[in-house]
Scaffold this motif. Sequence first.
Motif, PDB file in Angstrom:
ATOM      1  N   ALA A 134      35.139  38.555  33.849  1.00  0.00           N
ATOM      2  CA  ALA A 134      36.746  39.685  32.924  1.00  0.00           C
ATOM      3  C   ALA A 134      37.538  39.611  33.821  1.00  0.00           C
ATOM      4  O   ALA A 134      39.030  39.593  33.681  1.00  0.00           O
ATOM      5  CB  ALA A 134      35.528  40.501  32.039  1.00  0.00           C
ATOM      6  N   GLN A 135      37.677  40.450  35.806  1.00  0.00           N
ATOM      7  CA  GLN A 135      38.510  41.422  36.309  1.00  0.00           C
ATOM      8  C   GLN A 135      38.960  40.785  36.835  1.00  0.00           C
ATOM      9  O   GLN A 135      39.987  40.317  37.479  1.00  0.00           O
ATOM     10  CB  GLN A 135      37.366  41.474  37.342  1.00  0.00           C
ATOM     11  CG  GLN A 135      36.502  42.684  37.257  1.00  0.00           C
ATOM     12  CD  GLN A 135      35.664  43.392  37.844  1.00  0.00           C
ATOM     13  OE1 GLN A 135      35.776  42.433  39.259  1.00  0.00           O
ATOM     14  NE2 GLN A 135      34.956  43.856  38.411  1.00  0.00           N
ATOM     15  N   ALA A 136      39.097  38.477  36.184  1.00  0.00           N
ATOM     16  CA  ALA A 136      40.096  37.440  37.182  1.00  0.00           C
ATOM     17  C   ALA A 136      40.347  37.175  36.385  1.00  0.00           C
ATOM     18  O   ALA A 136      41.432  36.486  36.813  1.00  0.00           O
ATOM     19  CB  ALA A 136      38.834  36.045  37.920  1.00  0.00           C
ATOM     20  N   ALA A 137      40.640  38.230  35.326  1.00  0.00           N
ATOM     21  CA  ALA A 137      41.945  37.478  34.404  1.00  0.00           C
ATOM     22  C   ALA A 137      43.392  37.757  34.284  1.00  0.00           C
ATOM     23  O   ALA A 137      43.801  38.981  35.882  1.00  0.00           O
ATOM     24  CB  ALA A 137      41.847  38.105  32.719  1.00  0.00           C
ATOM     25  N   PRO A 138      44.111  36.656  34.671  1.00  0.00           N
ATOM     26  CA  PRO A 138      45.524  37.225  35.225  1.00  0.00           C
ATOM     27  C   PRO A 138      46.533  38.262  34.325  1.00  0.00           C
ATOM     28  O   PRO A 138      46.224  39.171  33.914  1.00  0.00           O
ATOM     29  CB  PRO A 138      46.747  36.377  35.662  1.00  0.00           C
ATOM     30  CG  PRO A 138      45.674  35.731  34.364  1.00  0.00           C
ATOM     31  CD  PRO A 138      44.281  35.743  34.491  1.00  0.00           C
ATOM     32  N   THR A 139      47.376  39.613  35.283  1.00  0.00           N
ATOM     33  CA  THR A 139      47.563  40.580  34.813  1.00  0.00           C
ATOM     34  C   THR A 139      48.773  40.372  34.595  1.00  0.00           C
ATOM     35  O   THR A 139      49.593  39.909  34.330  1.00  0.00           O
ATOM     36  CB  THR A 139      48.927  42.155  36.236  1.00  0.00           C
ATOM     37  OG1 THR A 139      47.120  41.721  36.948  1.00  0.00           O
ATOM     38  CG2 THR A 139      49.024  42.995  35.933  1.00  0.00           C
TER      39      THR A 139
END
Length: 99
Positions: free
Chosen positions: A28-33
């Motif tokens: 989930a944290q790897a999703a791009p901003t």
Amino acid sequence: MQITRTLSLAAAGIVLAASAVAGGATTAQAAPTVYKNCDAVHRVYSGGIAKKSVTKNRVTSGGKTTYRALQGTVKKDDALYNANKKLDRDADGIACEKS
């Protein structure tokens, strides 16, 4: 001896469950901003966000196309670019570039 084996199995189960939860959080944290606008992008990357394959900024003016060096800190990341593709007004592969 039976108690020790039971505790070991319980501890192993807890470790496996914890690693599964941590693995899900990492994904989930790897999703791009996704940035709201170019001002927000420039606060982090002064030169914008580019596809990895882009090496120069394509500038078209008066029907003539020229190529210029990238300026500022340009983040080259395909996933980040695709998440912010709407900010690439001239569709040259660089979102929020400085020309």
